[in-house]
Design an enzyme around this catalytic site. Structure first.
Site, PDB file in Angstrom:
ATOM      1  N   HIS A   1     -12.346 -13.055  -3.260  1.00 32.62           N
ATOM      2  CA  HIS A   1     -13.305 -12.077  -3.786  1.00 32.62           C
ATOM      3  C   HIS A   1     -14.192 -12.724  -4.844  1.00 32.62           C
ATOM      4  O   HIS A   1     -15.388 -12.429  -4.927  1.00 32.62           O
ATOM      5  CB  HIS A   1     -12.568 -10.885  -4.401  1.00 32.62           C
ATOM      6  CG  HIS A   1     -11.742 -10.101  -3.420  1.00 32.62           C
ATOM      7  ND1 HIS A   1     -10.991  -9.008  -3.785  1.00 32.62           N
ATOM      8  CD2 HIS A   1     -11.551 -10.256  -2.083  1.00 32.62           C
ATOM      9  CE1 HIS A   1     -10.377  -8.511  -2.712  1.00 32.62           C
ATOM     10  NE2 HIS A   1     -10.699  -9.253  -1.674  1.00 32.62           N
TER      11      HIS A   1
ATOM     12  N   ASP B   1       2.294   1.785   3.326  1.00 37.38           N
ATOM     13  CA  ASP B   1       3.217   0.777   3.857  1.00 37.38           C
ATOM     14  C   ASP B   1       4.646   1.270   3.577  1.00 37.38           C
ATOM     15  O   ASP B   1       5.555   1.067   4.373  1.00 37.38           O
ATOM     16  CB  ASP B   1       3.052  -0.581   3.149  1.00 37.38           C
ATOM     17  CG  ASP B   1       1.737  -1.266   3.479  1.00 37.38           C
ATOM     18  OD1 ASP B   1       1.270  -1.145   4.629  1.00 37.38           O
ATOM     19  OD2 ASP B   1       1.178  -1.928   2.573  1.00 37.38           O
TER      20      ASP B   1
ATOM     21  N   ASP C   1      -2.675 -13.127  -0.783  1.00 36.59           N
ATOM     22  CA  ASP C   1      -3.295 -12.190   0.155  1.00 36.59           C
ATOM     23  C   ASP C   1      -3.929 -13.051   1.241  1.00 36.59           C
ATOM     24  O   ASP C   1      -5.112 -13.372   1.177  1.00 36.59           O
ATOM     25  CB  ASP C   1      -4.328 -11.299  -0.555  1.00 36.59           C
ATOM     26  CG  ASP C   1      -4.673 -10.069   0.268  1.00 36.59           C
ATOM     27  OD1 ASP C   1      -4.146  -9.933   1.390  1.00 36.59           O
ATOM     28  OD2 ASP C   1      -5.475  -9.235  -0.193  1.00 36.59           O
TER      29      ASP C   1
ATOM     30  N   ASP D   1      -9.532 -14.675   3.736  1.00 37.01           N
ATOM     31  CA  ASP D   1      -8.089 -14.692   3.406  1.00 37.01           C
ATOM     32  C   ASP D   1      -7.375 -15.911   3.992  1.00 37.01           C
ATOM     33  O   ASP D   1      -6.292 -15.804   4.581  1.00 37.01           O
ATOM     34  CB  ASP D   1      -7.398 -13.401   3.876  1.00 37.01           C
ATOM     35  CG  ASP D   1      -7.928 -12.161   3.167  1.00 37.01           C
ATOM     36  OD1 ASP D   1      -8.460 -12.286   2.055  1.00 37.01           O
ATOM     37  OD2 ASP D   1      -7.806 -11.061   3.735  1.00 37.01           O
TER      38      ASP D   1
ATOM     39  N   HIS E   1       0.888  -1.146   0.000  1.00 34.13           N
ATOM     40  CA  HIS E   1       0.000   0.000   0.000  1.00 34.13           C
ATOM     41  C   HIS E   1       0.934   1.205   0.000  1.00 34.13           C
ATOM     42  O   HIS E   1       2.050   1.129   0.541  1.00 34.13           O
ATOM     43  CB  HIS E   1      -0.866   0.029   1.264  1.00 34.13           C
ATOM     44  CG  HIS E   1      -1.867  -1.090   1.306  1.00 34.13           C
ATOM     45  ND1 HIS E   1      -1.923  -2.001   2.333  1.00 34.13           N
ATOM     46  CD2 HIS E   1      -2.847  -1.425   0.437  1.00 34.13           C
ATOM     47  CE1 HIS E   1      -2.897  -2.858   2.092  1.00 34.13           C
ATOM     48  NE2 HIS E   1      -3.466  -2.540   0.947  1.00 34.13           N
TER      49      HIS E   1
ATOM     50  N   GLU F   1      -8.444 -11.897  -6.994  1.00 34.79           N
ATOM     51  CA  GLU F   1      -8.284 -12.518  -5.678  1.00 34.79           C
ATOM     52  C   GLU F   1      -9.292 -13.659  -5.531  1.00 34.79           C
ATOM     53  O   GLU F   1     -10.507 -13.469  -5.670  1.00 34.79           O
ATOM     54  CB  GLU F   1      -8.488 -11.481  -4.557  1.00 34.79           C
ATOM     55  CG  GLU F   1      -8.551 -12.158  -3.198  1.00 34.79           C
ATOM     56  CD  GLU F   1      -8.213 -11.267  -2.021  1.00 34.79           C
ATOM     57  OE1 GLU F   1      -7.428 -10.312  -2.175  1.00 34.79           O
ATOM     58  OE2 GLU F   1      -8.730 -11.546  -0.937  1.00 34.79           O
TER      59      GLU F   1
ATOM     60  N   GLU G   1      -8.642  -4.598  -8.684  1.00 30.61           N
ATOM     61  CA  GLU G   1      -8.901  -5.805  -7.878  1.00 30.61           C
ATOM     62  C   GLU G   1     -10.387  -5.843  -7.524  1.00 30.61           C
ATOM     63  O   GLU G   1     -10.819  -5.210  -6.560  1.00 30.61           O
ATOM     64  CB  GLU G   1      -8.024  -5.780  -6.610  1.00 30.61           C
ATOM     65  CG  GLU G   1      -8.203  -7.008  -5.747  1.00 30.61           C
ATOM     66  CD  GLU G   1      -7.283  -7.002  -4.517  1.00 30.61           C
ATOM     67  OE1 GLU G   1      -6.225  -6.351  -4.524  1.00 30.61           O
ATOM     68  OE2 GLU G   1      -7.658  -7.664  -3.534  1.00 30.61           O
TER      69      GLU G   1
END
Ligand code: 3MF
Ligand code: MG
Length: 344
Positions: free
Chosen positions: A213, A52, A283, A250, A49, A210, A174
């Site tokens: 998701h 981050d 992830d 996750d 991110h 993902e 995403e």
């Protein structure tokens, strides 16, 4: 292509175990400590991110942000690591409570665009061209709160702003159907790719798929991957697993449904995913019950399961699959795959 894969994860994947109903249960590690773990765990890529890389970036000038990000680039170099992507974290600021790019408030939308430009500056400093957009709050809690046509126009406008700001970057959207919003505007791969084709430079807009998701959208992850591969748009993946329709779990890749994981690996491997430099991104989150000194097993387990499934995909008797397919004996094919995964 077994063994040629490069793996990545984000520093948020080593976490303290807080959930919406309870506090942290593990000590936090500094970013520098986390970086030291990457190679040891078998990973070469770091997902970021923007904050981050540059904490508290909203308090810094663009020049200061770029300077801080360059320090992080040196840290990566010292560890032999590569930055895979940078994602603007647009969902924690008080200004973006009701959305960032799709907020009804023009000031919030402007903040989101400015912050996205800073994320691009950070990507440049970290030497990556990939920007990931998880559109966390681009949706609604109630239908009447926003105009869904206008929302798409605004998403296009924001993505165009990024594409124009830097002619070298690529954007991977995403998709996720819900959480934190009740309904998200870009819930699936098809939506993400279609959105890309409304922008000024569709060549540079793809997806980050993902697993969890996709499952939350009630779809099959390997089919979504196939869809993106057919468009040559699978810029990266977030592999994990998900036990049905509930909050985003996750879980470790393959830990819920091994066959579903096998089919993701099979399609990725079959179409040479990774050959153009794409990372096998994870992830994943450690279970809250996991103790401090063993709280990275979700990462190594996911990687091991992926590589083991690459081997299995590579040695599946494809002629047998073809024959049973030609005969349309899908019951037998079903048994073949199940036996294969059971090792019998
Ligand atoms: C949420 C996610 C996010 C994104 C990340 C990078 C925190 O469901 O998957 O992880 O992957 O923000 O875009
Ligand atoms: Mg993700």
């Amino acid at each position: 292509m077994a063994g040629e894969y490069r793996f990545s994860f984000g520093p948020w994947n080593i976490h303290e175990g807080a959930d919406p109903f309870g506090p942290t249960v593990r000590r936090g590690l500094t970013f520098a400590r986390k970086l030291k773990l990457y190679k040891k765990l078998g990973f070469d890529g770091v997902q970021f991110h923007d904050d981050d890389a540059v904490p508290d970036m909203n308090k810094l000038s663009p020049r200061e942000i770029a300077a801080k990000a360059k320090e992080v680039r040196k840290m990566l170099r010292d560890e032999g690591l590569t930055a895979e992507f940078v994602a603007p974290r647009l969902w924690e600021d008080p200004r973006t409570i009701d959305g960032a790019y799709t907020s009804n408030d023009p000031e919030a939308r402007q903040y989101a665009k400015d912050r996205s430009r800073r994320a691009i500056d950070i990507a440049v400093a970290l030497n990556t061209k990939l920007i990931v957009l998880w559109l966390a709050r681009e949706g609604t809690y109630i239908r009447e709160a926003k105009d869904s046509k206008v929302a798409v126009d605004r998403l296009v406008e924001a993505i165009n702003d990024m594409l124009e700001y830097n002619a070298g970057i690529k954007i991977a959207i995403e998709p996720k159907p819900n959480e934190p919003m009740d309904q998200a505007y870009i819930p699936t791969t098809g939506h993400a790719l279609a959105l890309g084709y409304l922008t000024k430079d569709p060549k540079r807009v793809g997806v980050n798929i993902e697993t969890a998701h996709v499952i939350l959208a009630g779809l099959d992850p390997s089919d979504e991957m196939g869809f993106a591969l057919a468009y040559d748009k699978l810029y990266t993946v977030h592999l994990n697993d998900q036990n049905g329709l509930k909050f985003d779990e996750d879980k470790s890749f393959g830990s819920v449904n091994l066959r579903r994981a096998f089919n993701q690996v099979r399609i990725l491997d079959r179409y040479d995913y990774g050959r153009k430099g794409e990372f096998v991104g994870l992830d994943v989150k450690a279970m809250r019950t996991q103790k401090q000194d063993v709280a990275t097993k979700h990462l190594t387990n996911s990687r091991t399961i992926f590589l083991r499934l690459v081997e299995l995909a590579g040695s599946l008797d494809e002629s047998c699959v073809e024959q049973l397919t030609a005969e349309r004996d899908y019951e037998e094919l079903d048994m073949l795959i199940i036996n294969y995964l059971m090792g019998t």
